[in-house]
Design an enzyme around this catalytic site. Structure first.
Site, PDB file in Angstrom:
ATOM      1  N   ASP A   1       0.920  -1.226  -0.018  1.00 49.65           N
ATOM      2  CA  ASP A   1       0.064  -0.099  -0.130  1.00 49.65           C
ATOM      3  C   ASP A   1       0.833   1.218  -0.014  1.00 49.65           C
ATOM      4  O   ASP A   1       1.618   1.465   1.089  1.00 49.65           O
ATOM      5  CB  ASP A   1      -0.705  -0.103   1.253  1.00 49.65           C
ATOM      6  N   VAL A   2       0.773   1.982  -1.176  1.00 46.80           N
ATOM      7  CA  VAL A   2       1.801   2.896  -1.073  1.00 46.80           C
ATOM      8  C   VAL A   2       1.822   4.035  -0.028  1.00 46.80           C
ATOM      9  O   VAL A   2       2.502   5.082   0.082  1.00 46.80           O
ATOM     10  CB  VAL A   2       1.779   3.681  -2.659  1.00 46.80           C
TER      11      VAL A   2
ATOM     12  N   ASN B   1       2.392   5.621  -9.956  1.00 49.91           N
ATOM     13  CA  ASN B   1       1.054   5.498 -10.922  1.00 49.91           C
ATOM     14  C   ASN B   1       0.027   5.373 -10.014  1.00 49.91           C
ATOM     15  O   ASN B   1      -1.239   5.795 -10.437  1.00 49.91           O
ATOM     16  CB  ASN B   1       1.530   4.592 -11.953  1.00 49.91           C
TER      17      ASN B   1
ATOM     18  N   TYR C   1     -10.033  13.884  -5.843  1.00 48.46           N
ATOM     19  CA  TYR C   1      -9.222  13.694  -6.739  1.00 48.46           C
ATOM     20  C   TYR C   1      -8.329  14.800  -7.429  1.00 48.46           C
ATOM     21  O   TYR C   1      -7.129  14.724  -7.771  1.00 48.46           O
ATOM     22  CB  TYR C   1     -10.102  12.814  -7.904  1.00 48.46           C
TER      23      TYR C   1
ATOM     24  N   LYS D   1      -4.422  15.944  -7.642  1.00 47.76           N
ATOM     25  CA  LYS D   1      -3.745  16.057  -8.986  1.00 47.76           C
ATOM     26  C   LYS D   1      -3.096  17.453  -9.099  1.00 47.76           C
ATOM     27  O   LYS D   1      -1.913  17.724  -9.531  1.00 47.76           O
ATOM     28  CB  LYS D   1      -4.542  15.831 -10.215  1.00 47.76           C
TER      29      LYS D   1
HETATM   30  C1  BGC Z   1      -9.709  10.257 -14.519  1.00 42.48           C
HETATM   31  C2  BGC Z   1     -10.646   9.409 -15.587  1.00 42.48           C
HETATM   32  C3  BGC Z   1     -11.359  10.488 -16.346  1.00 42.48           C
HETATM   33  C4  BGC Z   1     -10.154  11.595 -17.160  1.00 42.48           C
HETATM   34  C5  BGC Z   1     -10.631  12.543 -18.039  1.00 42.48           C
HETATM   35  C6  BGC Z   1      -8.785  10.992 -15.213  1.00 42.48           C
HETATM   36  O1  BGC Z   1      -8.001  11.617 -14.633  1.00 42.48           O
HETATM   37  O2  BGC Z   1      -9.238   9.155 -13.906  1.00 42.48           O
HETATM   38  O3  BGC Z   1     -11.792   9.020 -14.722  1.00 42.48           O
HETATM   39  O4  BGC Z   1     -12.084   9.950 -17.471  1.00 42.48           O
HETATM   40  O5  BGC Z   1      -9.326  12.111 -15.955  1.00 42.48           O
HETATM   41  O6  BGC Z   1     -11.661  13.216 -17.495  1.00 42.48           O
END
Ligand code: BGC
Length: 266
Positions: free
Chosen positions: A64-65, A91, A164, A168
């Site tokens: 588990d990273v 990744n 998410y 990023k």
């Molecule tokens: C997500 C995907 C998505 C894509 C474009 C990615 O970073 O994990 O679920 O389709 O971005 O929106």
């Protein structure tokens, strides 16, 4: 001569999707691979078998990273088996989607742990090994290469996915700061930002005809990407062909970041 001949690449989340695509592409270019997985041993074995089917070399390590002892043990095992690590591809990543008001603290934290803290822990171990070993000219001009897997959502906001997208955005600055800090040691740090690539993470979208059509409206190049598209970019970014590329994010997205909504609008 293969472009990654004799190098060892540790790839997190290599039991499926982009990680698997990158593992196969790097192995084809002569790298020996540490296939990391967290849950799917079956997937990791699939990656291993494919690599072995064309005469490549690989090993599997579960970790588990987001857990430091597990990450340390994973690097130790890889170094014991292959002698060193030359390339890290961070990744491993997850999505746990919810509207902002409905998002639980648990789902916020889990995504931060894997997508961001995981990158911190893996990059730290990799950098330590790169510095210990230094440059081996026969293999590469750099002392090591780190590729951070990001996303178009490091610059495109994404409602309903705030955990998410936040990770990023964090990866973007993590990568740049690390590149600045590790440059004197001849360690290269860059990121890949894929757009919509056909993997399990977005299966519900590309498998549904209506959703697929909607998605294609966001991709000027008019096709959904394949893991091989990312594999090819990763090989180049890990190879000496990109030796002067440092601290950059490469968008491999069929033009998703070109604001396609403005084509006949604005
Ligand atoms: C997500 C995907 C998505 C894509 C474009 C990615 O970073 O994990 O679920 O389709 O971005 O929106």
């Amino acid at each position: 001569m293969k472009r990654l001949q004799g190098q060892t690449a540790l790839i997190t989340g290599a039991s499926s999707g982009l990680g698997q695509g990158i593992a196969l592409a790097m192995a084809r270019e002569g790298a020996q691979i540490c296939i990391n997985y967290s849950h799917s041993q079956e997937g990791a074995e699939e990656t291993l078998q494919e690599i072995e089917s064309f005469g490549g070399k690989a090993m599997i390590v579960q970790a588990d990273v987001s857990k430091q002892p597990a990450v340390k043990a994973m690097f130790q095992k890889t170094i014991q088996t292959f002698g060193t690590v030359d390339i890290l591809v961070s990744n491993a990543g997850i999505q746990k989607d919810a509207s902002f008001l409905d998002m639980s603290l648990e789902d916020w934290q889990k995504v931060l742990d894997i997508n961001l803290t995981g990158q911190f822990l893996c990059a730290q171990e990799a950098a330590r090994e790169f510095m210990r070993r230094g440059i081996v000219k026969e293999r590469s001009q750099a002392a090591g290469k780190i590729i951070c897997m990001s996303s178009v959502h490091d610059i495109i906001p994404w409602a309903g996915h705030i955990n998410y997208a936040t990770t990023k955005g964090g990866v973007l600055m993590f990568m740049k700061t690390l590149a600045q800090e590790l440059s004197p040691y001849k360690i290269r740090v860059n990121a890949l930002s894929p757009g919509a690539i056909k993997t399990r993470i977005n299966e519900s979208v590309w498998k549904d005809e209506h959703e697929r059509k909607q998605l294609l409206k966001l991709i000027p190049y008019q096709r959904i990407g394949e893991p091989e598209d990312i594999g090819k970019a990763a090989v180049w970014l890990a190879s000496d062909e990109s030796d002067y590329v440092q601290g950059q994010t490469i968008y491999v997205d069929g033009g998703m970041t070109l604001y396609p909504g403005f084509v006949d609008n604005g």
